[in-house]
Design a protein around this motif. Structure first.
Motif, PDB file in Angstrom:
ATOM      1  N   ASP A   3      -2.390 -30.931  -8.275  1.00  0.00           N
ATOM      2  CA  ASP A   3      -2.985 -30.727  -7.184  1.00  0.00           C
ATOM      3  C   ASP A   3      -3.732 -31.516  -6.328  1.00  0.00           C
ATOM      4  O   ASP A   3      -4.046 -31.143  -5.379  1.00  0.00           O
ATOM      5  CB  ASP A   3      -2.736 -29.283  -7.106  1.00  0.00           C
ATOM      6  N   TRP A   4      -4.005 -32.678  -6.461  1.00  0.00           N
ATOM      7  CA  TRP A   4      -4.819 -33.750  -5.457  1.00  0.00           C
ATOM      8  C   TRP A   4      -4.202 -33.550  -4.403  1.00  0.00           C
ATOM      9  O   TRP A   4      -2.886 -33.929  -4.168  1.00  0.00           O
ATOM     10  CB  TRP A   4      -4.197 -34.906  -6.224  1.00  0.00           C
ATOM     11  N   THR A   5      -5.105 -33.448  -3.004  1.00  0.00           N
ATOM     12  CA  THR A   5      -4.854 -34.113  -2.135  1.00  0.00           C
ATOM     13  C   THR A   5      -4.124 -35.502  -2.285  1.00  0.00           C
ATOM     14  O   THR A   5      -4.339 -36.351  -2.939  1.00  0.00           O
ATOM     15  CB  THR A   5      -5.905 -33.837  -1.250  1.00  0.00           C
ATOM     16  N   ALA A  54      -5.776 -41.439  -2.228  1.00  0.00           N
ATOM     17  CA  ALA A  54      -5.715 -42.321  -1.912  1.00  0.00           C
ATOM     18  C   ALA A  54      -7.206 -43.299  -2.015  1.00  0.00           C
ATOM     19  O   ALA A  54      -7.191 -44.272  -2.241  1.00  0.00           O
ATOM     20  CB  ALA A  54      -5.725 -42.549  -0.399  1.00  0.00           C
ATOM     21  N   VAL A  55      -8.027 -42.170  -2.455  1.00  0.00           N
ATOM     22  CA  VAL A  55      -9.507 -42.863  -2.747  1.00  0.00           C
ATOM     23  C   VAL A  55      -9.771 -43.486  -3.741  1.00  0.00           C
ATOM     24  O   VAL A  55     -10.067 -44.586  -4.163  1.00  0.00           O
ATOM     25  CB  VAL A  55     -10.741 -41.411  -2.552  1.00  0.00           C
ATOM     26  N   ALA A  56      -8.826 -42.677  -4.569  1.00  0.00           N
ATOM     27  CA  ALA A  56      -8.929 -43.127  -6.456  1.00  0.00           C
ATOM     28  C   ALA A  56      -8.208 -44.654  -5.947  1.00  0.00           C
ATOM     29  O   ALA A  56      -8.627 -45.779  -6.899  1.00  0.00           O
ATOM     30  CB  ALA A  56      -8.208 -42.177  -7.012  1.00  0.00           C
ATOM     31  N   ARG A  67     -10.208 -47.337  -4.220  1.00  0.00           N
ATOM     32  CA  ARG A  67     -11.803 -47.637  -5.203  1.00  0.00           C
ATOM     33  C   ARG A  67     -11.383 -48.602  -6.923  1.00  0.00           C
ATOM     34  O   ARG A  67     -11.488 -49.399  -7.094  1.00  0.00           O
ATOM     35  CB  ARG A  67     -12.048 -46.479  -5.993  1.00  0.00           C
ATOM     36  N   GLY A  68     -10.432 -48.049  -7.363  1.00  0.00           N
ATOM     37  CA  GLY A  68      -9.508 -48.629  -8.300  1.00  0.00           C
ATOM     38  C   GLY A  68      -8.825 -49.968  -7.768  1.00  0.00           C
ATOM     39  O   GLY A  68      -8.329 -50.912  -8.625  1.00  0.00           O
ATOM     40  N   GLY A  69      -8.079 -50.568  -6.785  1.00  0.00           N
ATOM     41  CA  GLY A  69      -7.731 -51.232  -6.071  1.00  0.00           C
ATOM     42  C   GLY A  69      -6.302 -51.433  -6.941  1.00  0.00           C
ATOM     43  O   GLY A  69      -5.921 -52.576  -6.759  1.00  0.00           O
ATOM     44  N   PHE A  70      -5.573 -50.354  -7.063  1.00  0.00           N
ATOM     45  CA  PHE A  70      -4.603 -50.463  -7.605  1.00  0.00           C
ATOM     46  C   PHE A  70      -3.389 -49.749  -6.620  1.00  0.00           C
ATOM     47  O   PHE A  70      -4.255 -48.669  -4.843  1.00  0.00           O
ATOM     48  CB  PHE A  70      -4.509 -49.734  -8.437  1.00  0.00           C
ATOM     49  N   ARG A 104       3.303 -46.364  -1.141  1.00  0.00           N
ATOM     50  CA  ARG A 104       3.946 -46.469   0.242  1.00  0.00           C
ATOM     51  C   ARG A 104       4.515 -45.036   0.006  1.00  0.00           C
ATOM     52  O   ARG A 104       5.272 -44.732   1.297  1.00  0.00           O
ATOM     53  CB  ARG A 104       5.291 -47.264  -0.664  1.00  0.00           C
ATOM     54  N   ASP A 105       4.531 -44.168  -0.855  1.00  0.00           N
ATOM     55  CA  ASP A 105       4.662 -42.663  -0.804  1.00  0.00           C
ATOM     56  C   ASP A 105       3.761 -41.751  -0.129  1.00  0.00           C
ATOM     57  O   ASP A 105       4.294 -41.046   0.000  1.00  0.00           O
ATOM     58  CB  ASP A 105       4.676 -42.170  -2.709  1.00  0.00           C
ATOM     59  N   ILE A 106       2.651 -42.281  -0.358  1.00  0.00           N
ATOM     60  CA  ILE A 106       1.943 -41.399   0.352  1.00  0.00           C
ATOM     61  C   ILE A 106       1.955 -41.413   1.732  1.00  0.00           C
ATOM     62  O   ILE A 106       2.068 -40.937   2.609  1.00  0.00           O
ATOM     63  CB  ILE A 106       0.324 -41.667   0.158  1.00  0.00           C
ATOM     64  N   MET A 107       1.486 -42.798   2.566  1.00  0.00           N
ATOM     65  CA  MET A 107       2.353 -43.593   3.530  1.00  0.00           C
ATOM     66  C   MET A 107       2.903 -42.845   3.886  1.00  0.00           C
ATOM     67  O   MET A 107       3.819 -42.335   5.411  1.00  0.00           O
ATOM     68  CB  MET A 107       2.822 -45.115   3.852  1.00  0.00           C
TER      69      MET A 107
END
Length: 130
Positions: free
Chosen positions: A82-84, A89-91, A94-97, A115-118
């Motif tokens: 349930d994260w947006t 994307a921010v995580a 921030r983590g560089g992965f 890729r999934d988020i895009m």
């Protein structure tokens, strides 16, 4: 939009004793850039990415000898369904992965990638603009 809309619930799971070649072959066959690594002797969840394989081979290591357990990330950042997508994307930024293991409670529910988020964001924008 939430992570559950962008994650793949068909997760490739391998063990820490698979060779890097075996991991690469399984990821290639499934068309994925990562595999969740479960160690039956611990409660940890790790992730092996295509970059981990590339770095090992680039360092001159033998992919038929090296085991995934020596080249994966155990210090994993987890998302929840349930994260947006923005939180995911921010995580990642921030983590560089580029991959996030998604946990529902203590169980692996899926994996999501940049890729999934895009893909989901782009599809949402096409619907809203057109």
């Amino acid at each position: 939009m939430q992570v559950r809309e962008a994650m793949s619930s068909q997760v490739l799971v391998i063990g820490p004793e698979h060779t890097l070649r075996q991991a690469a072959q399984m990821m290639s066959a499934r068309g994925v850039g990562s595999a969740v690594v479960l160690d039956p002797e611990s409660e940890g969840i790790g992730i092996m990415t295509e970059r981990d394989v590339l770095n090992a081979i680039g360092a001159g290591l033998d992919c038929d000898v090296e085991r995934t357990g020596a080249h994966l990330t155990w210090d994993v950042v987890y998302a929840v369904p349930d994260w947006t997508l923005a939180e995911a994307a921010v995580a990642m930024a921030r983590g560089g992965f580029r991959h996030l293991v998604v946990l529902d409670g203590r169980e692996v529910a899926g994996v999501t990638s940049v890729r999934d988020i895009m893909r989901v964001w782009a599809a949402g924008r096409m619907v809203s603009t057109g």
